[in-house]
Motif scaffolding. Sequence first.
Motif, PDB file in Angstrom:
ATOM      1  N   PHE A 163       0.820  -1.210   0.000  1.00 38.53           N
ATOM      2  CA  PHE A 163       0.000   0.000   0.000  1.00 38.53           C
ATOM      3  C   PHE A 163       0.858   1.266   0.000  1.00 38.53           C
ATOM      4  O   PHE A 163       0.506   2.268  -0.639  1.00 38.53           O
ATOM      5  CB  PHE A 163      -0.917  -0.004   1.218  1.00 38.53           C
ATOM      6  N   ALA A 164       1.973   1.235   0.703  1.00 40.40           N
ATOM      7  CA  ALA A 164       2.760   2.448   0.945  1.00 40.40           C
ATOM      8  C   ALA A 164       3.035   3.231  -0.333  1.00 40.40           C
ATOM      9  O   ALA A 164       2.811   4.447  -0.383  1.00 40.40           O
ATOM     10  CB  ALA A 164       4.067   2.075   1.638  1.00 40.40           C
ATOM     11  N   TYR A 165       3.494   2.561  -1.368  1.00 43.64           N
ATOM     12  CA  TYR A 165       3.782   3.251  -2.631  1.00 43.64           C
ATOM     13  C   TYR A 165       2.748   2.983  -3.713  1.00 43.64           C
ATOM     14  O   TYR A 165       2.436   3.873  -4.508  1.00 43.64           O
ATOM     15  CB  TYR A 165       5.178   2.875  -3.136  1.00 43.64           C
ATOM     16  N   ALA A 166       2.199   1.770  -3.754  1.00 44.07           N
ATOM     17  CA  ALA A 166       1.250   1.452  -4.825  1.00 44.07           C
ATOM     18  C   ALA A 166       0.015   2.348  -4.753  1.00 44.07           C
ATOM     19  O   ALA A 166      -0.504   2.791  -5.787  1.00 44.07           O
ATOM     20  CB  ALA A 166       0.840  -0.018  -4.753  1.00 44.07           C
ATOM     21  N   SER A 167      -0.450   2.643  -3.552  1.00 45.03           N
ATOM     22  CA  SER A 167      -1.640   3.474  -3.410  1.00 45.03           C
ATOM     23  C   SER A 167      -1.402   4.920  -3.826  1.00 45.03           C
ATOM     24  O   SER A 167      -2.356   5.677  -4.040  1.00 45.03           O
ATOM     25  CB  SER A 167      -2.143   3.445  -1.961  1.00 45.03           C
ATOM     26  N   ARG A 168      -0.125   5.313  -3.952  1.00 49.63           N
ATOM     27  CA  ARG A 168       0.229   6.684  -4.332  1.00 49.63           C
ATOM     28  C   ARG A 168       0.583   6.780  -5.813  1.00 49.63           C
ATOM     29  O   ARG A 168       1.196   7.741  -6.260  1.00 49.63           O
ATOM     30  CB  ARG A 168       1.419   7.189  -3.505  1.00 49.63           C
ATOM     31  N   ALA A 169       0.163   5.789  -6.580  1.00 52.99           N
ATOM     32  CA  ALA A 169       0.551   5.718  -7.994  1.00 52.99           C
ATOM     33  C   ALA A 169       0.141   6.956  -8.780  1.00 52.99           C
ATOM     34  O   ALA A 169       0.851   7.376  -9.707  1.00 52.99           O
ATOM     35  CB  ALA A 169      -0.030   4.460  -8.641  1.00 52.99           C
ATOM     36  N   GLU A 170      -0.984   7.543  -8.429  1.00 53.25           N
ATOM     37  CA  GLU A 170      -1.422   8.732  -9.168  1.00 53.25           C
ATOM     38  C   GLU A 170      -0.464   9.898  -8.963  1.00 53.25           C
ATOM     39  O   GLU A 170      -0.317  10.753  -9.846  1.00 53.25           O
ATOM     40  CB  GLU A 170      -2.844   9.104  -8.755  1.00 53.25           C
ATOM     41  N   GLU A 171       0.217   9.930  -7.825  1.00 50.59           N
ATOM     42  CA  GLU A 171       1.231  10.963  -7.597  1.00 50.59           C
ATOM     43  C   GLU A 171       2.471  10.730  -8.450  1.00 50.59           C
ATOM     44  O   GLU A 171       3.308  11.619  -8.584  1.00 50.59           O
ATOM     45  CB  GLU A 171       1.614  11.012  -6.116  1.00 50.59           C
ATOM     46  N   ALA A 172       2.562   9.540  -9.031  1.00 47.85           N
ATOM     47  CA  ALA A 172       3.646   9.219  -9.958  1.00 47.85           C
ATOM     48  C   ALA A 172       3.205   9.394 -11.407  1.00 47.85           C
ATOM     49  O   ALA A 172       3.929   9.019 -12.332  1.00 47.85           O
ATOM     50  CB  ALA A 172       4.119   7.783  -9.730  1.00 47.85           C
ATOM     51  N   GLY A 173       2.011   9.935 -11.604  1.00 49.38           N
ATOM     52  CA  GLY A 173       1.506  10.157 -12.958  1.00 49.38           C
ATOM     53  C   GLY A 173       0.844   8.955 -13.576  1.00 49.38           C
ATOM     54  O   GLY A 173       0.699   8.880 -14.800  1.00 49.38           O
ATOM     55  N   LEU A 174       0.424   7.994 -12.754  1.00 48.34           N
ATOM     56  CA  LEU A 174      -0.169   6.753 -13.246  1.00 48.34           C
ATOM     57  C   LEU A 174      -1.663   6.738 -12.905  1.00 48.34           C
ATOM     58  O   LEU A 174      -2.037   6.892 -11.740  1.00 48.34           O
ATOM     59  CB  LEU A 174       0.515   5.552 -12.612  1.00 48.34           C
ATOM     60  N   SER A 175      -2.509   6.537 -13.889  1.00 44.45           N
ATOM     61  CA  SER A 175      -3.949   6.485 -13.661  1.00 44.45           C
ATOM     62  C   SER A 175      -4.342   5.135 -13.078  1.00 44.45           C
ATOM     63  O   SER A 175      -3.820   4.087 -13.476  1.00 44.45           O
ATOM     64  CB  SER A 175      -4.709   6.710 -14.975  1.00 44.45           C
ATOM     65  N   LEU A 176      -5.295   5.156 -12.149  1.00 42.94           N
ATOM     66  CA  LEU A 176      -5.820   3.925 -11.556  1.00 42.94           C
ATOM     67  C   LEU A 176      -7.196   3.563 -12.092  1.00 42.94           C
ATOM     68  O   LEU A 176      -7.849   2.662 -11.574  1.00 42.94           O
ATOM     69  CB  LEU A 176      -5.870   4.063 -10.032  1.00 42.94           C
ATOM     70  N   ASP A 177      -7.617   4.225 -13.145  1.00 41.08           N
ATOM     71  CA  ASP A 177      -8.956   4.000 -13.687  1.00 41.08           C
ATOM     72  C   ASP A 177      -9.180   2.561 -14.129  1.00 41.08           C
ATOM     73  O   ASP A 177     -10.302   2.054 -14.058  1.00 41.08           O
ATOM     74  CB  ASP A 177      -9.217   4.940 -14.870  1.00 41.08           C
ATOM     75  N   MET A 178      -8.125   1.907 -14.584  1.00 41.09           N
ATOM     76  CA  MET A 178      -8.252   0.555 -15.138  1.00 41.09           C
ATOM     77  C   MET A 178      -8.132  -0.542 -14.084  1.00 41.09           C
ATOM     78  O   MET A 178      -8.113  -1.721 -14.427  1.00 41.09           O
ATOM     79  CB  MET A 178      -7.179   0.338 -16.209  1.00 41.09           C
ATOM     80  N   TYR A 179      -8.088  -0.171 -12.792  1.00 36.98           N
ATOM     81  CA  TYR A 179      -7.800  -1.156 -11.754  1.00 36.98           C
ATOM     82  C   TYR A 179      -8.866  -1.112 -10.649  1.00 36.98           C
ATOM     83  O   TYR A 179      -8.587  -0.727  -9.511  1.00 36.98           O
ATOM     84  CB  TYR A 179      -6.412  -0.897 -11.171  1.00 36.98           C
ATOM     85  N   PRO A 180     -10.092  -1.540 -10.930  1.00 33.22           N
ATOM     86  CA  PRO A 180     -11.164  -1.435  -9.926  1.00 33.22           C
ATOM     87  C   PRO A 180     -10.935  -2.298  -8.694  1.00 33.22           C
ATOM     88  O   PRO A 180     -11.280  -1.892  -7.577  1.00 33.22           O
ATOM     89  CB  PRO A 180     -12.418  -1.874 -10.695  1.00 33.22           C
ATOM     90  N   HIS A 181     -10.400  -3.508  -8.872  1.00 34.05           N
ATOM     91  CA  HIS A 181     -10.148  -4.364  -7.709  1.00 34.05           C
ATOM     92  C   HIS A 181      -9.049  -3.773  -6.834  1.00 34.05           C
ATOM     93  O   HIS A 181      -9.117  -3.845  -5.596  1.00 34.05           O
ATOM     94  CB  HIS A 181      -9.773  -5.777  -8.162  1.00 34.05           C
ATOM     95  N   PHE A 182      -8.051  -3.207  -7.459  1.00 35.20           N
ATOM     96  CA  PHE A 182      -6.971  -2.561  -6.726  1.00 35.20           C
ATOM     97  C   PHE A 182      -7.506  -1.364  -5.941  1.00 35.20           C
ATOM     98  O   PHE A 182      -7.180  -1.174  -4.766  1.00 35.20           O
ATOM     99  CB  PHE A 182      -5.884  -2.126  -7.711  1.00 35.20           C
ATOM    100  N   ARG A 183      -8.369  -0.571  -6.566  1.00 38.29           N
ATOM    101  CA  ARG A 183      -8.935   0.594  -5.884  1.00 38.29           C
ATOM    102  C   ARG A 183      -9.844   0.168  -4.724  1.00 38.29           C
ATOM    103  O   ARG A 183      -9.859   0.821  -3.677  1.00 38.29           O
ATOM    104  CB  ARG A 183      -9.689   1.480  -6.883  1.00 38.29           C
ATOM    105  N   ALA A 184     -10.549  -0.934  -4.898  1.00 44.06           N
ATOM    106  CA  ALA A 184     -11.381  -1.441  -3.803  1.00 44.06           C
ATOM    107  C   ALA A 184     -10.517  -1.905  -2.633  1.00 44.06           C
ATOM    108  O   ALA A 184     -10.879  -1.721  -1.460  1.00 44.06           O
ATOM    109  CB  ALA A 184     -12.262  -2.585  -4.298  1.00 44.06           C
ATOM    110  N   TRP A 185      -9.378  -2.506  -2.950  1.00 50.42           N
ATOM    111  CA  TRP A 185      -8.434  -2.921  -1.900  1.00 50.42           C
ATOM    112  C   TRP A 185      -7.894  -1.705  -1.150  1.00 50.42           C
ATOM    113  O   TRP A 185      -7.775  -1.741   0.084  1.00 50.42           O
ATOM    114  CB  TRP A 185      -7.306  -3.721  -2.547  1.00 50.42           C
ATOM    115  N   ILE A 186      -7.579  -0.627  -1.858  1.00 50.65           N
ATOM    116  CA  ILE A 186      -7.133   0.598  -1.197  1.00 50.65           C
ATOM    117  C   ILE A 186      -8.157   1.033  -0.158  1.00 50.65           C
ATOM    118  O   ILE A 186      -7.807   1.371   0.983  1.00 50.65           O
ATOM    119  CB  ILE A 186      -6.885   1.724  -2.231  1.00 50.65           C
ATOM    120  N   ALA A 187      -9.426   1.007  -0.528  1.00 44.80           N
ATOM    121  CA  ALA A 187     -10.484   1.403   0.408  1.00 44.80           C
ATOM    122  C   ALA A 187     -10.542   0.463   1.607  1.00 44.80           C
ATOM    123  O   ALA A 187     -10.773   0.908   2.742  1.00 44.80           O
ATOM    124  CB  ALA A 187     -11.826   1.431  -0.317  1.00 44.80           C
TER     125      ALA A 187
END
Length: 213
Positions: A163-187
């Motif tokens: 979570f520490a870095y993967a959840s901050r992917a958008e701050e690295a210029g990476l969109s998370l739009d294509m990763y719904p399961h990943f975004r649900a895990w963040i929540a």
Amino acid sequence: MLTLFDYLPSQNAWKVRLLLSHLGRPYRTVPVSIFEGEGQTAQYRRINPTGTVPAIQLEDGRVLAESNAILLYLADGTPYLPADPFGRAKVQQWLHFEQERVESVIGSLRHWTMTGKLARRSPEMIEAKRSGAVRSLGILESELSTRPFIAADRYTIADMAVFAYASRAEEAGLSLDMYPHFRAWIARVEAQPGFLAITHPYSIDPYSTLELS
């Protein structure tokens, strides 16, 4: 009392703060201004030979460095690390994945982006990091489509580490739009009791634009 050698913008250090928050364990903090070179002093190199953060010092004076090693030590005997050998090995599998395929790509891109260093890197280096980051996010999306947490059916230090870095992917210029399961895990991670929502941008450190020596 446990001592944490810390640099607030570091998500590697944040991992340790997160686990300590979950555990409700008191500690004292010693800040290390790594971009001013404090990590390279002889005094600090005796604590962590690599000069990086985090590191901890135990009450008896022993020291331990590397964020995921610290997580393993602090989580031993708690619900955040399985007691059975296979369960522990699965956690370690994802701790290794995090350092090799998350922190090294998403973490690097995030740091370069947030400190203005992206322009100093070659296009080939940036593309290699971005391609690696996209592959890693794809793996996480696939794995998290089959279970609620990354190493098991319950929350462990593997989730904290990834979570520490993967959840901050958008701050690295990476969109998370294509990763719904990943975004649900963040929540799900953010909903855990004792979750540490506070993070610190590199902008709090005027020296963060410097390169590490």
